[in-house]
Motif scaffolding. Sequence first.
Motif, PDB file in Angstrom:
ATOM      1  N   ALA A 276     -91.817  26.900  86.715  1.00 14.47           N
ATOM      2  CA  ALA A 276     -91.585  28.311  86.409  1.00 14.47           C
ATOM      3  C   ALA A 276     -91.458  28.513  84.903  1.00 14.47           C
ATOM      4  O   ALA A 276     -90.480  28.065  84.292  1.00 14.47           O
ATOM      5  N   THR A 277     -92.468  29.144  84.296  1.00  9.39           N
ATOM      6  CA  THR A 277     -92.412  29.526  82.887  1.00  9.39           C
ATOM      7  C   THR A 277     -93.060  30.896  82.744  1.00  9.39           C
ATOM      8  O   THR A 277     -93.735  31.378  83.662  1.00  9.39           O
ATOM      9  N   ASP A 278     -92.900  31.518  81.577  1.00  7.55           N
ATOM     10  CA  ASP A 278     -93.547  32.810  81.343  1.00  7.55           C
ATOM     11  C   ASP A 278     -94.944  32.647  80.743  1.00  7.55           C
ATOM     12  O   ASP A 278     -95.633  33.635  80.468  1.00  7.55           O
ATOM     13  N   GLY A 279     -95.374  31.401  80.523  1.00  7.50           N
ATOM     14  CA  GLY A 279     -96.710  31.150  80.004  1.00  7.50           C
ATOM     15  C   GLY A 279     -96.814  31.151  78.489  1.00  7.50           C
ATOM     16  O   GLY A 279     -97.901  30.913  77.940  1.00  7.50           O
ATOM     17  N   GLU A 280     -95.703  31.386  77.793  1.00  4.49           N
ATOM     18  CA  GLU A 280     -95.708  31.420  76.330  1.00  4.49           C
ATOM     19  C   GLU A 280     -95.256  30.072  75.774  1.00  4.49           C
ATOM     20  O   GLU A 280     -94.651  29.258  76.476  1.00  4.49           O
ATOM     21  N   ALA A 281     -95.540  29.852  74.482  1.00 11.13           N
ATOM     22  CA  ALA A 281     -95.075  28.668  73.768  1.00 11.13           C
ATOM     23  C   ALA A 281     -94.177  29.130  72.631  1.00 11.13           C
ATOM     24  O   ALA A 281     -94.622  29.852  71.729  1.00 11.13           O
ATOM     25  N   TYR A 282     -92.905  28.740  72.670  1.00  7.99           N
ATOM     26  CA  TYR A 282     -91.925  29.224  71.708  1.00  7.99           C
ATOM     27  C   TYR A 282     -91.514  28.103  70.752  1.00  7.99           C
ATOM     28  O   TYR A 282     -90.916  27.112  71.166  1.00  7.99           O
ATOM     29  N   SER A 283     -91.832  28.269  69.490  1.00  6.86           N
ATOM     30  CA  SER A 283     -91.269  27.385  68.478  1.00  6.86           C
ATOM     31  C   SER A 283     -89.872  27.897  68.130  1.00  6.86           C
ATOM     32  O   SER A 283     -89.516  29.046  68.412  1.00  6.86           O
ATOM     33  N   THR A 284     -89.070  27.035  67.503  1.00  9.16           N
ATOM     34  CA  THR A 284     -87.742  27.483  67.072  1.00  9.16           C
ATOM     35  C   THR A 284     -87.866  28.610  66.062  1.00  9.16           C
ATOM     36  O   THR A 284     -87.062  29.546  66.056  1.00  9.16           O
ATOM     37  N   ARG A 285     -88.895  28.573  65.228  1.00 10.07           N
ATOM     38  CA  ARG A 285     -89.093  29.674  64.274  1.00 10.07           C
ATOM     39  C   ARG A 285     -89.395  30.975  65.011  1.00 10.07           C
ATOM     40  O   ARG A 285     -88.865  32.030  64.642  1.00 10.07           O
ATOM     41  N   ARG A 286     -90.210  30.920  66.057  1.00 12.15           N
ATOM     42  CA  ARG A 286     -90.508  32.141  66.816  1.00 12.15           C
ATOM     43  C   ARG A 286     -89.239  32.699  67.449  1.00 12.15           C
ATOM     44  O   ARG A 286     -89.011  33.911  67.434  1.00 12.15           O
TER      45      ARG A 286
ATOM     46  N   VAL B  84     -99.787  20.299  77.604  1.00 10.70           N
ATOM     47  CA  VAL B  84     -99.100  21.127  78.591  1.00 10.70           C
ATOM     48  C   VAL B  84     -99.056  20.363  79.909  1.00 10.70           C
ATOM     49  O   VAL B  84    -100.083  19.881  80.399  1.00 10.70           O
ATOM     50  N   ARG B  85     -97.883  20.253  80.509  1.00 14.84           N
ATOM     51  CA  ARG B  85     -97.703  19.431  81.709  1.00 14.84           C
ATOM     52  C   ARG B  85     -97.773  20.277  82.976  1.00 14.84           C
ATOM     53  O   ARG B  85     -97.323  21.425  83.006  1.00 14.84           O
ATOM     54  N   THR B  86     -98.340  19.678  84.019  1.00 12.24           N
ATOM     55  CA  THR B  86     -98.394  20.311  85.332  1.00 12.24           C
ATOM     56  C   THR B  86     -97.385  19.629  86.258  1.00 12.24           C
ATOM     57  O   THR B  86     -96.687  18.694  85.864  1.00 12.24           O
ATOM     58  N   GLU B  87     -97.332  20.084  87.500  1.00 14.63           N
ATOM     59  CA  GLU B  87     -96.332  19.588  88.448  1.00 14.63           C
ATOM     60  C   GLU B  87     -96.411  18.086  88.687  1.00 14.63           C
ATOM     61  O   GLU B  87     -95.403  17.452  89.009  1.00 14.63           O
ATOM     62  N   THR B  88     -97.578  17.500  88.534  1.00 15.80           N
ATOM     63  CA  THR B  88     -97.733  16.070  88.814  1.00 15.80           C
ATOM     64  C   THR B  88     -97.566  15.185  87.579  1.00 15.80           C
ATOM     65  O   THR B  88     -97.609  13.957  87.698  1.00 15.80           O
ATOM     66  N   ASP B  89     -97.374  15.773  86.420  1.00 13.10           N
ATOM     67  CA  ASP B  89     -97.231  15.002  85.183  1.00 13.10           C
ATOM     68  C   ASP B  89     -95.777  14.588  84.989  1.00 13.10           C
ATOM     69  O   ASP B  89     -95.051  15.134  84.148  1.00 13.10           O
TER      70      ASP B  89
ATOM     71  N   VAL C 258     -91.983  19.156  71.278  1.00 14.54           N
ATOM     72  CA  VAL C 258     -92.952  19.914  72.078  1.00 14.54           C
ATOM     73  C   VAL C 258     -92.662  19.650  73.549  1.00 14.54           C
ATOM     74  O   VAL C 258     -92.741  18.504  74.005  1.00 14.54           O
ATOM     75  N   GLU C 259     -92.304  20.699  74.272  1.00  9.03           N
ATOM     76  CA  GLU C 259     -92.036  20.615  75.708  1.00  9.03           C
ATOM     77  C   GLU C 259     -92.705  21.800  76.385  1.00  9.03           C
ATOM     78  O   GLU C 259     -92.102  22.851  76.564  1.00  9.03           O
ATOM     79  N   LEU C 260     -93.962  21.623  76.746  1.00  8.15           N
ATOM     80  CA  LEU C 260     -94.754  22.710  77.307  1.00  8.15           C
ATOM     81  C   LEU C 260     -95.139  22.413  78.749  1.00  8.15           C
ATOM     82  O   LEU C 260     -95.524  21.287  79.084  1.00  8.15           O
ATOM     83  N   TYR C 261     -95.048  23.436  79.592  1.00  9.98           N
ATOM     84  CA  TYR C 261     -95.305  23.292  81.022  1.00  9.98           C
ATOM     85  C   TYR C 261     -96.201  24.437  81.493  1.00  9.98           C
ATOM     86  O   TYR C 261     -96.110  25.567  80.993  1.00  9.98           O
ATOM     87  N   SER C 262     -97.031  24.156  82.476  1.00 13.17           N
ATOM     88  CA  SER C 262     -97.988  25.132  82.981  1.00 13.17           C
ATOM     89  C   SER C 262     -97.420  25.899  84.174  1.00 13.17           C
ATOM     90  O   SER C 262     -96.828  25.306  85.077  1.00 13.17           O
ATOM     91  N   ASN C 263     -97.644  27.220  84.187  1.00 12.87           N
ATOM     92  CA  ASN C 263     -97.268  28.034  85.349  1.00 12.87           C
ATOM     93  C   ASN C 263     -98.475  28.383  86.217  1.00 12.87           C
ATOM     94  O   ASN C 263     -98.399  29.250  87.086  1.00 12.87           O
ATOM     95  N   LYS C 264     -99.593  27.677  85.987  1.00 15.27           N
ATOM     96  CA  LYS C 264    -100.835  27.990  86.692  1.00 15.27           C
ATOM     97  C   LYS C 264    -100.686  27.879  88.204  1.00 15.27           C
ATOM     98  O   LYS C 264    -101.165  28.739  88.959  1.00 15.27           O
ATOM     99  N   ALA C 265    -100.006  26.838  88.696  1.00 16.95           N
ATOM    100  CA  ALA C 265     -99.867  26.647  90.138  1.00 16.95           C
ATOM    101  C   ALA C 265     -99.095  27.794  90.774  1.00 16.95           C
ATOM    102  O   ALA C 265     -99.441  28.265  91.863  1.00 16.95           O
ATOM    103  N   ALA C 266     -98.046  28.255  90.118  1.00 16.94           N
ATOM    104  CA  ALA C 266     -97.252  29.364  90.653  1.00 16.94           C
ATOM    105  C   ALA C 266     -98.065  30.654  90.687  1.00 16.94           C
ATOM    106  O   ALA C 266     -97.983  31.431  91.650  1.00 16.94           O
ATOM    107  N   ILE C 267     -98.861  30.890  89.668  1.00  9.67           N
ATOM    108  CA  ILE C 267     -99.674  32.106  89.620  1.00  9.67           C
ATOM    109  C   ILE C 267    -100.768  32.063  90.675  1.00  9.67           C
ATOM    110  O   ILE C 267    -101.041  33.061  91.353  1.00  9.67           O
TER     111      ILE C 267
END
Length: 272
Positions: A184-194, A84-89, A241-250
Amino acid sequence: MPDGTPTRSVDFRREHLTVADLESVDVIFHLAGIAHQEAKPADYDLVNHRAVIALAKTAEAAGVQCFVFLSSVKAMGLGDSEAVRTETDCTDPVDDYGLSKWNAEVELNREFSGSSMRVCILRPALVYAQNAKANLALLSRMVDKGLPRPPELGARSMISRKDLCALMLSVALEKQLHVRTFIATDGEAYSTRRIYDAMREARAMGPGVSWSPLWAWRLACGLFDLLRSTPDSTWNKLFAVELYSNKAAIEGTQWRPSESLESTLRATGGVL
């Protein structure tokens, strides 16, 4: 207008707003840009980078209190792992769209770090909502045409349009005087199957049929790429896989995401 009706249209390739145009404006939400289409590199740079800086400088001169720029996670380039990537990654952007957004971010940080005008850069992941475009719209049409259930591979971050708008309003109320950047993300991880399952469930279509082996999916993706003559890999679009963290925004705002793809699809009857 208070209801969002535009009072003036501006083509940033050819003209700019003036200080007089921005009198009595408190906040600018800059969403204009070239996206989801083939354009010349010079046009991406002109509209998504240079016009952004020109407007921000005019806003500062006009006494605007806050400038919110909608960038993109594409400005961060490709990740070098599945973490999962953060703003500096960040890595070098791989396309003209991402590069134009990145260049705008870099210059906003350089020009306004000491400004009395607050600047916030938002990097939304893929946005879902009714009347969504691009890849989600394509997948939605393929589900309607009977696409078999995809394998459980890959994962990506997304955000609802409603939650993105809420975050934009939240950062506009923050009082810090430096340039800030939030993913900005909703914090979920969505596969194409999901995503596929959520679309079918919301449309009361049943679970779908899983029959194709991985080699068949790879072959189909390769054929699709040949037919479309595109450099983009359909396989990567579906299963990367393209995952990003919304921790900083929260942690940095009062904002909290309130929706998921499933809740949005239920509200729209499965229509994107």
